[in-house]
Design a protein around this motif. Structure first.
Motif, PDB file in Angstrom:
ATOM      1  N   ALA A 135     -47.418 224.104 106.803  1.00  0.00           N
ATOM      2  CA  ALA A 135     -46.707 225.223 106.176  1.00  0.00           C
ATOM      3  C   ALA A 135     -45.706 224.762 105.124  1.00  0.00           C
ATOM      4  O   ALA A 135     -45.076 225.600 104.471  1.00  0.00           O
ATOM      5  CB  ALA A 135     -45.996 226.045 107.243  1.00  0.00           C
ATOM      6  N   GLY A 136     -45.564 223.452 104.972  1.00  0.00           N
ATOM      7  CA  GLY A 136     -44.687 222.947 103.924  1.00  0.00           C
ATOM      8  C   GLY A 136     -43.345 222.426 104.394  1.00  0.00           C
ATOM      9  O   GLY A 136     -42.499 222.057 103.560  1.00  0.00           O
ATOM     10  N   TYR A 137     -43.109 222.398 105.702  1.00  0.00           N
ATOM     11  CA  TYR A 137     -41.841 221.886 106.212  1.00  0.00           C
ATOM     12  C   TYR A 137     -41.849 220.358 106.235  1.00  0.00           C
ATOM     13  O   TYR A 137     -42.889 219.731 106.461  1.00  0.00           O
ATOM     14  CB  TYR A 137     -41.578 222.394 107.628  1.00  0.00           C
ATOM     15  N   SER A 138     -40.684 219.786 106.011  1.00  0.00           N
ATOM     16  CA  SER A 138     -40.509 218.356 106.241  1.00  0.00           C
ATOM     17  C   SER A 138     -40.284 218.160 107.736  1.00  0.00           C
ATOM     18  O   SER A 138     -39.782 219.065 108.426  1.00  0.00           O
ATOM     19  CB  SER A 138     -39.306 217.828 105.458  1.00  0.00           C
ATOM     20  N   LEU A 139     -40.643 217.009 108.243  1.00  0.00           N
ATOM     21  CA  LEU A 139     -40.538 216.753 109.685  1.00  0.00           C
ATOM     22  C   LEU A 139     -39.652 215.553 109.956  1.00  0.00           C
ATOM     23  O   LEU A 139     -39.648 214.578 109.203  1.00  0.00           O
ATOM     24  CB  LEU A 139     -41.921 216.497 110.289  1.00  0.00           C
ATOM     25  N   SER A 140     -38.934 215.644 111.052  1.00  0.00           N
ATOM     26  CA  SER A 140     -38.169 214.515 111.547  1.00  0.00           C
ATOM     27  C   SER A 140     -38.417 214.393 113.046  1.00  0.00           C
ATOM     28  O   SER A 140     -38.320 215.380 113.785  1.00  0.00           O
ATOM     29  CB  SER A 140     -36.674 214.694 111.282  1.00  0.00           C
ATOM     30  N   PHE A 141     -38.767 213.207 113.484  1.00  0.00           N
ATOM     31  CA  PHE A 141     -38.952 212.935 114.908  1.00  0.00           C
ATOM     32  C   PHE A 141     -37.789 212.091 115.439  1.00  0.00           C
ATOM     33  O   PHE A 141     -37.762 211.730 116.603  1.00  0.00           O
ATOM     34  CB  PHE A 141     -40.271 212.207 115.134  1.00  0.00           C
TER      35      PHE A 141
END
Length: 299
Positions: A135-141
Motif C-alpha cells: 500500500a506504499g507504507y515504509s516499514l520498520s521492524f
C-alpha cells in the motif's frame, strides 16, 4: 469425480505458481538460509507432486491429501512475502525469516504439540507487513511491536495474533490493542495509532483442508462470517480503545477447489473493522489508511 486430463490451463497455472515459489526460495537461499532442511522444501515437493499428478488423481484424492492443502496455503504466502519484501535486508527481518523456516510441515501436527511452533506466527507477521508495504507504507521492524508501518502523516504500530480457539479470539484482540498502544514514540511528529491484525484462518478451517465449492459465490459465505459474527462483536467490545487504536484487521486464507472450472488456489481476504472514536484523530488516520490499502488492491 475425475479431473479432466486435457485441462492444460490448470497445469500451466500450477506450474507458474511453482516457478514463483522457487524464485522465493532462491531469494531466501541468497540470504544464507538453509532451505533444503526446512519445511519450505517439503512444500516444494508436495506442490510439484500435485502438479505432476494433475489429471491422474481424483478430486477426492486431492482433497484428502493434507500435504497438498498445506503446500497450497504456504506456497502462496511465501510468494507474497517475497514479492513485497524483497528489498528488505536487515537484522530484524532476517531473524523473522529464520524463524519462519522452522516448524512442522502440516498444521495438524503443530496443533498436536504441547507448545506449537511459532514459525507460523512470524509468517503471518511478515505477510501482514507485506500487505502494508504494497500500500506504499515504509516499514520498520526495529520496534517492540511486530512492525511499524508509516508514511509522512501516520505511524501505525501493528500487533499480530493467530488465535487457535474461538474462546481466545477476544483475548487475542485485547492483548494486541493494548500492546500496540504502548509502542508509541514520545518524539514522533506523526499521528501514532495502534492496530490489531488477527488471522482467523484456523477458526474458519481448523483442519486446514481444501474447501470444495460448486460456485465462486460460495466464498462470500466466509465474508459474511466476518460481517455478521466477528465485526459486531469487535465493535461492541473494543471501541473503548478507539482513542489510540483505529482498527482490527481480520485476515483469512483458505485452500479452495472449484469443481466446475477445475480451479485450485487460495482464497484470501483482508477485512478492516474500524474501532476509532468519531470525530477524532483516530477516525482521520483510519480513513487515510483505508484509502491507501483499498487503492493497493491488485498491485
Amino acid at each position: 469425480m475425475p479431473i479432466n486430463k486435457k485441462s492444460k490451463i490448470k497445469q500451466e497455472r500450477l506450474d507458474a505458481t511453482l516457478e514463483k515459489y522457487r524464485e522465493a526460495l532462491g531469494w531466501l537461499e541468497k540470504k544464507g538460509f538453509n532451505i533444503k532442511n526446512s519445511r519450505l522444501a517439503k512444500y516444494d515437493k508436495s506442490y510439484k507432486k500435485l502438479l505432476d499428478n494433475w489429471g491422474k488423481e481424483t478430486f477426492k484424492e486431492i482433497i484428502e491429501n493434507k500435504s497438498y492443502s498445506s503446500s497450497v496455503y504456504e506456497v502462496y504466502e511465501v510468494i507474497q512475502i517475497h514479492q513485497r519484501l524483497i528489498e528488505f535486508d536487515n537484522k530484524e527481518v532476517n531473524e523473522s525469516i529464520k524463524k519462519l523456516l522452522s516448524g512442522v510441515e502440516l498444521y495438524e501436527e503443530d496443533d498436536l504439540k504441547i507448545k506449537p511452533s511459532s514459525a507460523r506466527d512470524f509468517s503471518f507477521e511478515l505477510y501482514m507487513a507485506s500487505y502494508f508495504k504494497r500500500a506504499g507504507y515504509s516499514l520498520s521492524f526495529n520496534t517492540v511491536a511486530d512492525f511499524n508501518a508509516y508514511d509522512k502523516k501516520d505511524s501505525f504500530f501493528v500487533e499480530c495474533k493467530r488465535p487457535a480457539k474461538e474462546e481466545t479470539f477476544g483475548k487475542n484482540i485485547e492483548k494486541a490493542l493494548k500492546q500496540s498502544a504502548k509502542r508509541f514514540l514520545s518524539d514522533s511528529k506523526r499521528c501514532q495509532k495502534g492496530i490489531a491484525a488477527i488471522d482467523i484462518s484456523h477458526l474458519l478451517n481448523p483442519n486446514h483442508e481444501f474447501q470444495v465449492i460448486e460456485s465462486l459465490n460460495e466464498t462470500s459465505d466466509y465474508l459474511s462470517v466476518a460481517d455478521e459474527i466477528y465485526s459486531p462483536m469487535i465493535k461492541e467490545h473494543f471501541d473503548k480503545y478507539g482513542e489510540n487504536c483505529v482498527a482490527v484487521i481480520l485476515n483469512w486464507r483458505l485452500p479452495m477447489l472449484h469443481i466446475p472450472n477445475q480451479q485450485l488456489g487460495l482464497y484470501n481476504k483482508v477485512f478492516s473493522v474500524p474501532i476509532f472514536n468519531s470525530n477524532s484523530t483516530s477516525e482521520e488516520a483510519f480513513k487515510r489508511m483505508s484509502q491507501k490499502l483499498t487503492n493497493s488492491v491488485g498491485i
